[in-house]
Motif scaffolding. Structure first.
Motif, PDB file in Angstrom:
ATOM      1  N   ARG A  14      -0.314  46.117  -8.650  1.00 27.76           N
ATOM      2  CA  ARG A  14      -0.485  46.571  -7.215  1.00 27.76           C
ATOM      3  C   ARG A  14      -2.016  46.438  -6.608  1.00 27.76           C
ATOM      4  O   ARG A  14      -2.201  45.614  -5.653  1.00 27.76           O
ATOM      5  CB  ARG A  14      -0.129  47.942  -6.882  1.00 27.76           C
ATOM      6  N   GLU A  15      -2.866  46.745  -7.567  1.00 27.10           N
ATOM      7  CA  GLU A  15      -4.170  46.634  -7.428  1.00 27.10           C
ATOM      8  C   GLU A  15      -4.619  45.176  -7.287  1.00 27.10           C
ATOM      9  O   GLU A  15      -5.487  44.666  -6.277  1.00 27.10           O
ATOM     10  CB  GLU A  15      -5.043  47.225  -8.341  1.00 27.10           C
ATOM     11  N   GLU A  16      -4.401  44.341  -8.143  1.00 30.83           N
ATOM     12  CA  GLU A  16      -4.803  42.835  -8.470  1.00 30.83           C
ATOM     13  C   GLU A  16      -3.924  41.794  -7.677  1.00 30.83           C
ATOM     14  O   GLU A  16      -4.584  41.044  -7.420  1.00 30.83           O
ATOM     15  CB  GLU A  16      -4.904  42.586  -9.985  1.00 30.83           C
ATOM     16  N   LEU A  17      -2.847  42.263  -7.376  1.00 32.87           N
ATOM     17  CA  LEU A  17      -2.320  41.154  -6.737  1.00 32.87           C
ATOM     18  C   LEU A  17      -1.250  41.684  -5.530  1.00 32.87           C
ATOM     19  O   LEU A  17      -0.617  40.791  -4.792  1.00 32.87           O
ATOM     20  CB  LEU A  17      -0.996  40.562  -7.743  1.00 32.87           C
ATOM     21  N   GLY A  18      -1.046  42.823  -5.247  1.00 33.36           N
ATOM     22  CA  GLY A  18      -0.706  43.386  -4.216  1.00 33.36           C
ATOM     23  C   GLY A  18       0.911  43.444  -4.162  1.00 33.36           C
ATOM     24  O   GLY A  18       1.638  43.231  -3.100  1.00 33.36           O
ATOM     25  N   VAL A  19       1.662  43.304  -5.402  1.00 28.77           N
ATOM     26  CA  VAL A  19       2.817  43.377  -5.397  1.00 28.77           C
ATOM     27  C   VAL A  19       3.221  44.254  -6.494  1.00 28.77           C
ATOM     28  O   VAL A  19       2.611  45.177  -7.010  1.00 28.77           O
ATOM     29  CB  VAL A  19       3.445  42.091  -6.338  1.00 28.77           C
ATOM     30  N   THR A  20       4.642  44.719  -6.240  1.00 29.57           N
ATOM     31  CA  THR A  20       5.433  45.893  -6.899  1.00 29.57           C
ATOM     32  C   THR A  20       6.100  45.183  -8.091  1.00 29.57           C
ATOM     33  O   THR A  20       6.889  43.960  -7.847  1.00 29.57           O
ATOM     34  CB  THR A  20       6.338  46.689  -6.192  1.00 29.57           C
ATOM     35  N   VAL A  21       5.938  45.448  -9.332  1.00 33.76           N
ATOM     36  CA  VAL A  21       6.613  44.989 -10.414  1.00 33.76           C
ATOM     37  C   VAL A  21       7.750  45.926 -11.124  1.00 33.76           C
ATOM     38  O   VAL A  21       7.300  47.243 -11.051  1.00 33.76           O
ATOM     39  CB  VAL A  21       5.941  44.454 -11.444  1.00 33.76           C
ATOM     40  N   ARG A  22       8.747  45.396 -11.504  1.00 32.09           N
ATOM     41  CA  ARG A  22       9.620  46.089 -12.453  1.00 32.09           C
ATOM     42  C   ARG A  22       9.222  45.726 -13.990  1.00 32.09           C
ATOM     43  O   ARG A  22       9.261  44.523 -14.354  1.00 32.09           O
ATOM     44  CB  ARG A  22      11.122  45.752 -12.195  1.00 32.09           C
ATOM     45  N   VAL A  23       8.626  46.757 -14.625  1.00 32.90           N
ATOM     46  CA  VAL A  23       8.466  46.567 -16.139  1.00 32.90           C
ATOM     47  C   VAL A  23       9.656  46.301 -17.125  1.00 32.90           C
ATOM     48  O   VAL A  23      10.521  47.376 -17.223  1.00 32.90           O
ATOM     49  CB  VAL A  23       7.521  47.770 -16.553  1.00 32.90           C
ATOM     50  N   GLY A  24       9.661  45.404 -17.890  1.00 27.30           N
ATOM     51  CA  GLY A  24      10.652  45.207 -18.889  1.00 27.30           C
ATOM     52  C   GLY A  24      10.299  45.563 -20.171  1.00 27.30           C
ATOM     53  O   GLY A  24       9.365  46.049 -20.394  1.00 27.30           O
ATOM     54  N   GLU A  25      10.798  44.765 -21.183  1.00 28.35           N
ATOM     55  CA  GLU A  25      10.484  45.068 -22.613  1.00 28.35           C
ATOM     56  C   GLU A  25       9.123  44.271 -23.031  1.00 28.35           C
ATOM     57  O   GLU A  25       8.730  43.674 -22.366  1.00 28.35           O
ATOM     58  CB  GLU A  25      11.654  44.492 -23.526  1.00 28.35           C
ATOM     59  N   VAL A  26       8.690  44.829 -24.089  1.00 34.63           N
ATOM     60  CA  VAL A  26       7.498  44.136 -24.609  1.00 34.63           C
ATOM     61  C   VAL A  26       7.756  42.795 -25.095  1.00 34.63           C
ATOM     62  O   VAL A  26       8.846  42.751 -25.889  1.00 34.63           O
ATOM     63  CB  VAL A  26       6.797  45.231 -25.742  1.00 34.63           C
TER      64      VAL A  26
END
Length: 130
Positions: free
Chosen positions: A54-66
């Motif tokens: 959010r801070e660096e790209l202005g996007v919301t992400v869904r975090v998946g597996e490692v």
């Protein structure tokens, strides 16, 4: 030396993934990396990654597996980097903190100078995404 917990996102689309060029005024200036940053006290790694994107790209992400975990010692700090697979759920990546952003294929990795901590990750990407 203490180990700094760092998270990063492997954001893919259409056979490509997003890389970011570090700002000229920061350590490892103008090298390429995956979006991410340090885990703050009280945050989970996943929460830190959502905040950093959010801070660096202005996007919301869904975090998946490692995807992979790496420990790397730089002259100034040692990082334990956890790279998560992630997907953008809202927004379009903006260059809020980085010098540049690029979508590249695994075959294009050798054209870019990446941070040394990413070398093992890049090798795995070239093997899996080739």
């Amino acid at each position: 030396m203490d180990v700094t917990e760092v998270v990063a996102a492997l954001i893919g689309r259409d056979g490509q993934f997003l890389i970011c060029q570090r700002p000229a005024h920061k350590a490892r200036a103008l090298l390429w990396e995956f979006v991410g940053g340090k885990v703050e006290p009280g945050e989970t790694k996943e929460q830190a990654l959502v905040r950093e994107c959010r801070e660096e790209l202005g996007v919301t992400v869904r975090v998946g597996e490692v995807f992979l975990e790496v420990t790397h010692a730089y002259p100034d700090l040692t990082v334990h980097l956890t790279l998560f697979r992630a997907a953008i759920t809202e927004g379009t990546p903006l260059r809020l903190e980085h010098n540049d952003l690029r979508w590249i294929t695994a075959a294009e990795i050798p054209r870019y100078d990446f941070c040394p901590a990413d070398e093992v990750i890049l090798q795995k990407l070239m093997e899996e995404w080739a």
